[in-house]
Design a protein around this motif. Structure first.
Motif, mmCIF file in Angstrom:
data_model
loop_
_atom_site.group_PDB
_atom_site.id
_atom_site.type_symbol
_atom_site.label_atom_id
_atom_site.label_comp_id
_atom_site.label_asym_id
_atom_site.label_seq_id
_atom_site.Cartn_x
_atom_site.Cartn_y
_atom_site.Cartn_z
ATOM 1 N N ILE A 48 0.850 -1.192 0.000
ATOM 2 C CA ILE A 48 0.000 0.000 0.000
ATOM 3 C C ILE A 48 0.884 1.239 0.000
ATOM 4 O O ILE A 48 1.716 1.424 0.886
ATOM 5 C CB ILE A 48 -0.932 0.009 1.215
ATOM 6 N N VAL A 49 0.700 2.074 -1.023
ATOM 7 C CA VAL A 49 1.458 3.320 -1.153
ATOM 8 C C VAL A 49 0.539 4.469 -0.775
ATOM 9 O O VAL A 49 -0.582 4.581 -1.292
ATOM 10 C CB VAL A 49 1.993 3.500 -2.573
ATOM 11 N N LEU A 50 1.027 5.301 0.116
ATOM 12 C CA LEU A 50 0.282 6.470 0.570
ATOM 13 C C LEU A 50 0.927 7.724 -0.003
ATOM 14 O O LEU A 50 2.139 7.908 0.090
ATOM 15 C CB LEU A 50 0.260 6.533 2.090
ATOM 16 N N SER A 51 0.106 8.574 -0.624
ATOM 17 C CA SER A 51 0.579 9.835 -1.183
ATOM 18 C C SER A 51 -0.044 10.982 -0.397
ATOM 19 O O SER A 51 -1.263 11.017 -0.186
ATOM 20 C CB SER A 51 0.205 9.949 -2.663
ATOM 21 N N ALA A 52 0.785 11.917 0.020
ATOM 22 C CA ALA A 52 0.327 13.080 0.775
ATOM 23 C C ALA A 52 0.979 14.326 0.175
ATOM 24 O O ALA A 52 2.181 14.334 -0.111
ATOM 25 C CB ALA A 52 0.687 12.959 2.244
ATOM 26 N N SER A 53 0.178 15.376 -0.010
ATOM 27 C CA SER A 53 0.708 16.605 -0.596
ATOM 28 C C SER A 53 -0.085 17.798 -0.076
ATOM 29 O O SER A 53 -1.267 17.683 0.259
ATOM 30 C CB SER A 53 0.640 16.563 -2.123
ATOM 31 N N THR A 54 0.582 18.932 -0.046
ATOM 32 C CA THR A 54 -0.058 20.184 0.343
ATOM 33 C C THR A 54 0.738 21.338 -0.235
ATOM 34 O O THR A 54 1.894 21.159 -0.675
ATOM 35 C CB THR A 54 -0.146 20.313 1.872
ATOM 36 N N PRO A 63 0.520 -8.326 1.237
ATOM 37 C CA PRO A 63 -0.560 -8.336 0.233
ATOM 38 C C PRO A 63 -1.939 -8.085 0.818
ATOM 39 O O PRO A 63 -2.796 -7.498 0.169
ATOM 40 C CB PRO A 63 -0.450 -9.746 -0.374
ATOM 41 N N THR A 64 -2.175 -8.548 2.041
ATOM 42 C CA THR A 64 -3.509 -8.404 2.645
ATOM 43 C C THR A 64 -3.562 -7.247 3.640
ATOM 44 O O THR A 64 -4.493 -7.168 4.445
ATOM 45 C CB THR A 64 -3.886 -9.707 3.363
ATOM 46 N N ALA A 65 -2.587 -6.364 3.591
ATOM 47 C CA ALA A 65 -2.532 -5.278 4.564
ATOM 48 C C ALA A 65 -3.634 -4.260 4.306
ATOM 49 O O ALA A 65 -4.136 -4.111 3.190
ATOM 50 C CB ALA A 65 -1.163 -4.599 4.505
ATOM 51 N N LYS A 66 -4.009 -3.544 5.342
ATOM 52 C CA LYS A 66 -5.004 -2.489 5.261
ATOM 53 C C LYS A 66 -4.420 -1.192 5.803
ATOM 54 O O LYS A 66 -3.591 -1.204 6.708
ATOM 55 C CB LYS A 66 -6.269 -2.864 6.044
ATOM 56 N N LEU A 67 -4.868 -0.092 5.245
ATOM 57 C CA LEU A 67 -4.371 1.212 5.660
ATOM 58 C C LEU A 67 -5.002 1.614 6.980
ATOM 59 O O LEU A 67 -6.206 1.450 7.191
ATOM 60 C CB LEU A 67 -4.707 2.251 4.586
ATOM 61 N N THR A 68 -4.193 2.134 7.877
ATOM 62 C CA THR A 68 -4.663 2.544 9.199
ATOM 63 C C THR A 68 -4.606 4.061 9.339
ATOM 64 O O THR A 68 -3.869 4.747 8.606
ATOM 65 C CB THR A 68 -3.803 1.896 10.295
ATOM 66 N N VAL A 69 -5.376 4.568 10.275
ATOM 67 C CA VAL A 69 -5.391 6.005 10.536
ATOM 68 C C VAL A 69 -4.032 6.456 11.053
ATOM 69 O O VAL A 69 -3.564 7.569 10.769
ATOM 70 C CB VAL A 69 -6.511 6.343 11.536
ATOM 71 N N GLU A 70 -3.367 5.595 11.824
ATOM 72 C CA GLU A 70 -2.049 5.959 12.355
ATOM 73 C C GLU A 70 -1.044 6.213 11.233
ATOM 74 O O GLU A 70 -0.216 7.131 11.315
ATOM 75 C CB GLU A 70 -1.531 4.852 13.282
ATOM 76 N N SER A 71 -1.108 5.398 10.168
ATOM 77 C CA SER A 71 -0.188 5.605 9.044
ATOM 78 C C SER A 71 -0.447 6.935 8.360
ATOM 79 O O SER A 71 0.488 7.664 8.000
ATOM 80 C CB SER A 71 -0.336 4.462 8.038
ATOM 81 N N VAL A 72 -1.697 7.281 8.189
ATOM 82 C CA VAL A 72 -2.050 8.545 7.551
ATOM 83 C C VAL A 72 -1.571 9.711 8.401
ATOM 84 O O VAL A 72 -1.007 10.695 7.873
ATOM 85 C CB VAL A 72 -3.562 8.619 7.308
ATOM 86 N N GLU A 73 -1.771 9.637 9.695
ATOM 87 C CA GLU A 73 -1.341 10.722 10.567
ATOM 88 C C GLU A 73 0.173 10.842 10.605
ATOM 89 O O GLU A 73 0.714 11.949 10.702
ATOM 90 C CB GLU A 73 -1.886 10.487 11.979
ATOM 91 N N THR A 74 0.883 9.722 10.487
ATOM 92 C CA THR A 74 2.337 9.773 10.482
ATOM 93 C C THR A 74 2.862 10.515 9.250
ATOM 94 O O THR A 74 3.762 11.356 9.339
ATOM 95 C CB THR A 74 2.917 8.346 10.507
ATOM 96 N N VAL A 75 2.287 10.235 8.094
ATOM 97 C CA VAL A 75 2.705 10.923 6.870
ATOM 98 C C VAL A 75 2.336 12.397 6.933
ATOM 99 O O VAL A 75 3.090 13.269 6.488
ATOM 100 C CB VAL A 75 2.083 10.245 5.642
#
Length: 783
Positions: free
Chosen positions: A592-598, A753-765
């Motif tokens: 899972i790739v997370l993209s964050a921009s501002t 492969p079966t991982a799910k995105l968590t709120v903690e990961s989003v907040e870390t980025v």
């Protein structure tokens, strides 16, 4: 020409004339044209299994089967065998070979030597066999096209002859309604009246087709001769068909001069004669009547572009400050182009810019790039998110792009999550005004079913005029004129977008100039100072280009890249969060790739901020990948004239000789329209393979970086590169002292492969972005 025709090179050098019955002059005019010489359209009735014979040396290529009739034996059989051995050798193409050749023919009907060699190697054929197959295929297609048009013209001819015959019989043999005997007609019967109406309608339709054809190709609209008053017995027939296919035009000896004039004499052309209507569109696929509105719209747009691009006209007002910015005079524009002004949306904002520059590319190469959707997108990578050709209305004439008309779709972007992607559906029309002088214009469709009614912007006549200059350079004048819904743009960017900084002509020309400089360096024969082979340099630049493309797609989503937008309650709306699963995507690590921009406003100039971010010695002040240590530039590949436009390979300064530090691939450039710094950690073994010229498509990349835009037109002239941490020099110099910074990260948050995105990961980025911006402000002392 029959299907078994021999492909003689001297024969193929000339088009096959169309043999229309009782129309020899029409055939001669067709024979003088070479619009079908570059035919690249498949005929509806083409049979790929038909026999095609070719004659040269000892090769004869057949796509079908050889039939041998009868049976012999004994001495006769021996004699026949002896005769067969003396015959030329034949080769039957397999169904697989025919299929592959047909597929390639649809893409490129005129392959070069390299392409033919590749096809012969892949299909197990000799290069001459491939060459002859393509020659015969083009000849066969040309024959089918001419047959098709001949049948259409013959049908129209017969129809008009029949109607004319009925009318002449009715007029020459009038009868009395009372007694049934002959009489002098006083009133026409209903049938005769209808015949006259139909004949007049056909005459008007022929006149309109002739006028649209010549207008579309930029040729003079000659007077249409009306023979209705002639006493000749076949005048009505000549009126509608004529001896040369476009009315009786063969007697016209003084055609009007063609060409446009921009005040410098460059747009003057020589007189030319009209052509047949078949060159109006693609061979075998003429423009239907209901699509002639595209032609009218393209012609009007081209006329407007030429006038707007002229220098020293009242359409533009130049500012008196040092920026030299030009502003469109909307009052003068409304008077000059009332129809275009009347179609504008009352609640939309209009942006209009114009600029001129010199680029290292000739006009023909640039025109080919602009008329090919894929090459156009590659030439402007950070500006165009996606480009496709919806329909080709005309391929041009004479094997060139002159008269080419296409319906296209494009998605344009500014590298900021606060500016939505501009989706456009428009016509692109190319025209040659003189030798070495071309123009390409874009215009959105007007009202109707095909109009971009669901889009939030509309492209008014925009484009460029390209003029060849000495030493392989071209002078390019670019005009951008767009109206859009300003409410969809964030307040931080509204003013600079209306000034044209985001989508204006200066950004298009700056990007074009930068890309042309890069291509010139790639094609140069000079050795790389870093000691990399030409193949290794190309592979590294290709890898870097893919890194930049992935970076841009993580900021501005398009229909080409699939991202899932995330909404998290405690994260600001100005921070754009997206995610996607890249398990099956080559060139990216699985997971899972997370993209964050501002985007934020920075109280420093564009040049000063860029100089700070691309300096490897100062990287430890903001980059967590440096581990607090300065970076060392291991490799530098130049992509332009200046030192700032380059691809670098960085490594953190090791603490000891045995430490294996990470490598970072980075691309940076800056010009008058903005700056970019993009980087991604790379594997050492993979980079070594790429530097040796190996394929870079499977090197994993997760790019991050910065995009910088000036916050005003005056910043275009700013060259202040001071690094003393003070912004007072920028303010005192009279330039705008700020810029807009976009920060973006792509991070692999989970590789299962079966991982799910968590709120903690989003907040870390999200915290990573905030921390990086804070460190930059601290380093520049702008808190």
């Amino acid at each position: 020409m029959p299907n078994g025709a021999i492909a003689d090179p001297s024969f193929l050098a000339f088009p096959i004339p169309c043999s229309l019955p009782n129309s020899s002059e029409f055939s001669n005019s067709i024979g003088k044209m070479d619009g079908y010489r570059e035919a690249c359209l498949l005929g509806d009735s083409f049979d790929p299994n038909g026999v095609v014979r070719m004659r040269e040396d000892e090769y004869d290529s057949r796509s079908g089967s050889d039939n041998i009739d009868g049976a012999v034996s004994g001495d006769d059989q021996d004699a026949n065998n002896e005769q067969r051995r003396k015959r030329k050798k034949y080769h039957r193409h397999t169904p697989h070979q025919i299929q592959e050749l047909e597929i390639f023919f649809k893409e490129c009907p005129h392959p070069d030597d390299k392409q033919r060699s590749e096809l012969s190697r892949r299909l197990g054929l000799e290069s001459k066999q491939v060459k002859f197959w393509f020659q015969n295929r083009r000849t066969q297609m040309k024959t089918q096209i001419e047959r098709h048009e001949n049948a259409i013209l013959k049908h129209e001819n017969d129809k008009l002859r029949a109607e004319n015959s009925v009318m002449k019989d009715a007029i020459s043999n009038p009868t009395c309604n009372t007694c049934g005997g002959p009489s002098i007609p006083v009133h026409l019967s209903f049938e005769e009246h209808q015949l006259r109406i139909d004949n007049a309608r056909l005459r008007d339709e022929l006149h309109r087709l002739y006028t649209v054809t010549n207008k579309f190709l930029g040729w003079p609209v000659l007077p249409f001769v009306n023979h209705s008053s002639s006493v000749s017995s076949d005048s009505c027939l000549e009126l509608s068909v004529g001896r040369n296919g476009m009315g009786n035009l063969s007697n016209i000896s003084d055609p009007m001069p063609m060409g446009l004039n921009l005040g410098n004499g460059l747009f003057n052309g020589d007189p030319v004669m009209p052509i047949s209507k078949s060159q109006m569109g693609m061979p075998g696929n003429d423009i239907p009547i209901d699509r002639t509105i595209y032609v009218d719209l393209a012609l009007a747009a081209m006329d407007e572009l030429v006038k707007v691009a002229q220098i020293d006209t009242p359409l533009w007002i130049r500012s008196r400050d040092s920026s030299g910015k030009e502003t469109l005079n909307f009052d003068e524009y409304s008077r000059t182009f009332p129809s275009s002004a009347a179609m504008k949306h009352t609640n939309w904002t209009t942006e209009a810019t114009r600029d001129t520059t010199m680029v290292i590319i000739n006009s023909m190469a640039l025109i080919e790039t602009l008329m090919d959707a894929n090459r156009w997108a590659e030439m402007f990578p950070c500006l165009i998110a996606r480009a496709t050709t919806i329909d080709v209305i005309s391929n041009g004439m004479g094997g060139t792009r002159n008269g080419s008309l296409q319906l296209m779709h494009a998605e344009l972007r500014v590298l900021s999550p606060l500016v939505p992607v501009r989706t456009l559906k428009f016509l692109r029309f190319c025209k040659q005004h003189a030798d070495g002088l071309w123009a390409v214009v874009d215009v959105s469709l007007g009202e109707g079913a095909d109009a971009d009614m669901f889009f939030s912007c509309r492209r008014l006549p925009s484009g460029c005029i390209v003029q060849d200059m000495p030493n392989g350079f071209s002078k390019v004048t670019w005009v951008e004129h767009t109206e859009y819904d300003e409410t969809v743009v964030h307040q931080l960017y509204r003013q600079i977008i209306s000034w044209g900084i985001g989508f204006g002509s200066q950004r298009w020309l700056a990007t074009l100039q930068r890309q042309c400089d890069c291509l010139a360096i790639l094609m140069s024969s000079t050795e790389d100072p870093a000691g990399i082979s030409p193949h290794g340099r190309r592979s590294m630049l290709k890898l870097s280009q893919r890194m930049v493309d992935n970076f841009c797609s993580g900021i501005c989503t398009s229909t080409l890249h699939k991202w899932d937008k995330l909404v998290v309650g405690n994260i600001s709306e100005d921070v754009k969060m997206m995610a996607r699963n890249s398990i099956n995507d080559p060139g990216e690590p699985p997971g899972i790739v997370l993209s964050a921009s501002t985007s934020v406003w920075m109280p420093v100039t564009q040049q000063r901020l860029f100089a700070f971010l691309q300096d490897e010695c100062l990287r430890s002040e903001w980059d967590i990948l440096s581990n607090g240590r300065p970076m060392i530039e291991m490799l530098c590949i130049s992509k332009g004239q200046g030192l700032d436009n380059r691809v670098s390979l960085l490594r953190a300064n090791p603490m000891n000789a045995n430490e294996n530090t990470m490598l970072i691939l980075q691309e940076s450039w800056t010009d008058i329209s903005g700056s970019l710094v993009v980087y991604a950690p790379v594997d050492t073994a993979s980079v070594n393979l790429v530097m040796r010229g190996e394929d870079s498509a499977y090197v994993s990349l997760l790019p991050s970086g910065f995009a910088i835009l000036p916050d005003g037109p005056s910043n275009y002239a700013c060259t202040n590169n001071d690094k003393d941490g003070s912004i007072m020099s920028d303010i005192n110099s009279g330039y705008a002292s700020g810029c807009l910074l976009t920060v973006a990260f792509q991070i692999l948050v989970n590789n299962l492969p079966t991982a799910k995105l968590t709120v903690e990961s989003v907040e870390t980025v999200n915290n990573l972005i905030s921390c990086t911006i804070q460190k930059i402000k601290v380093a520049l002392r702008v808190l």
